[in-house]
Design a protein around this motif. Structure first.
Motif: not given
Length: 309
Positions: A244-254
């Motif tokens: 969840f932390a990785l996705g929150s940092k790097y996914i532009p569309e999140l």
């Protein structure tokens, strides 16, 4: 351990390991029945990592030979790989004895990183094609909660659920982990993995995540229809804090970026506290949630590394 030895500059130990692989890891001489999942994540992944760090073509040649020698796993009607295979026997794919006629979702969704990497280095698209076909087949499985998948599915095309359990724990965990990591690997250009992760991560936050009295988070289990099943959380779930932390940092569309990060932070806090609260400082294999906190429910320790993420 090849990549670890190289990164730690343990060159003498690395040379011993390199010599062993060169002289003893001869795929053409193998005829062993293996777990496909374990072979991919440890041997295929390990040799590919060693190749990426050292550029030694011997590693790439060995890993390609091994993958080709296990191609019998894909002789299934829906593209999901058989859980077991005999190396160099191209018609030897079979199910686990303990789970007949069923594919484990976490196994069938956990070879895409390695196979897509192998296609990139060999310029042979078949490995990525196998990976994508299996992934697309697996996520076509429907449950009562869109984006979440059962731990086991059948041979149908598209597959149907066998197990009634939905969890981020054993038999499902790395399916979700690989959705994100394949997205990162492609710099988010592989939209089918990215879209699958966005759907699954939001569904998990909405349907699988609870709060502890000290501000942490935990993940429980539900049925394939979305009903509550169990308050048990395995240590295997602890990878999800980093996910969840990785996705929150790097996914532009999140969307809901802060929610994803605080979910990851809360899960990591619970896994950390769940370890340091024991006499040994080692996490149990699982906890149960009651009275606002997590309590060990299975006190064995079998070298689980997930909290390290």
């Amino acid at each position: 351990s090849l990549d670890t030895l190289w990164i730690m500059n343990l060159k003498e130990e690395y040379e011993i390991a390199h010599k062993w692989v060169k002289e003893n890891f001869i795929v053409e001489k193998m005829n062993t029945n293996v777990s496909y999942f374990e072979t991919v994540i440890r041997i295929v992944g390990g040799l590919l990592s060693a190749y990426e760090l050292t550029a030694d073509p011997m590693f790439l040649e060995r890993v390609q030979s091994l993958v080709d020698a296990m191609d019998g796993v894909f002789k299934t009607p829906n593209g999901l790989p058989f859980p077991q295979v005999t190396v160099n026997n191209h018609d030897s794919g079979k199910f686990h004895d303990w789970s007949p006629n069923s594919f484990i979702s976490g196994e069938a969704g956990t070879f895409q990183l390695e196979y897509k990497t192998l296609s990139r280095y060999t310029n042979d698209p078949k490995y990525a094609n196998w990976a994508d076909k299996a992934f697309e087949s697996l996520i076509s499985t429907t449950t009562g909660v869109s984006g979440l998948y059962p731990t086991t599915v059948n041979l149908n095309n598209p597959p149907n659920p066998i197990s009634d359990k939905i969890t981020f724990g054993g038999m499902a965990d790395s399916l979700y982990e690989y959705m994100l990591k394949v997205s990162v690997q492609s710099n988010f250009t592989d939209t089918k993995y990215l879209n699958a992760y966005l759907k699954s991560s939001d569904a998990a936050i909405n349907h699988l995540v609870g709060s502890t009295s000290d501000g942490g988070k935990y993940m429980f289990q539900i049925s394939s229809t979305g009903n509550f099943l169990s308050n048990e959380m395995e240590e295997l779930v602890c990878f999800a804090g980093a996910m969840f932390a990785l996705g929150s940092k790097y996914i532009p569309e999140l969307k809901n970026r802060d929610v994803h990060f605080t979910t990851g932070e809360g899960l990591t806090q619970s896994c950390y506290k769940g370890a340091i609260s024991t006499n040994t400082g080692i996490a149990p294999d699982s906890w149960n949630f009651f009275g606002g906190t997590l309590h060990p429910s299975n006190n064995k320790y079998i070298l689980r590394p997930e909290t390290v993420e």
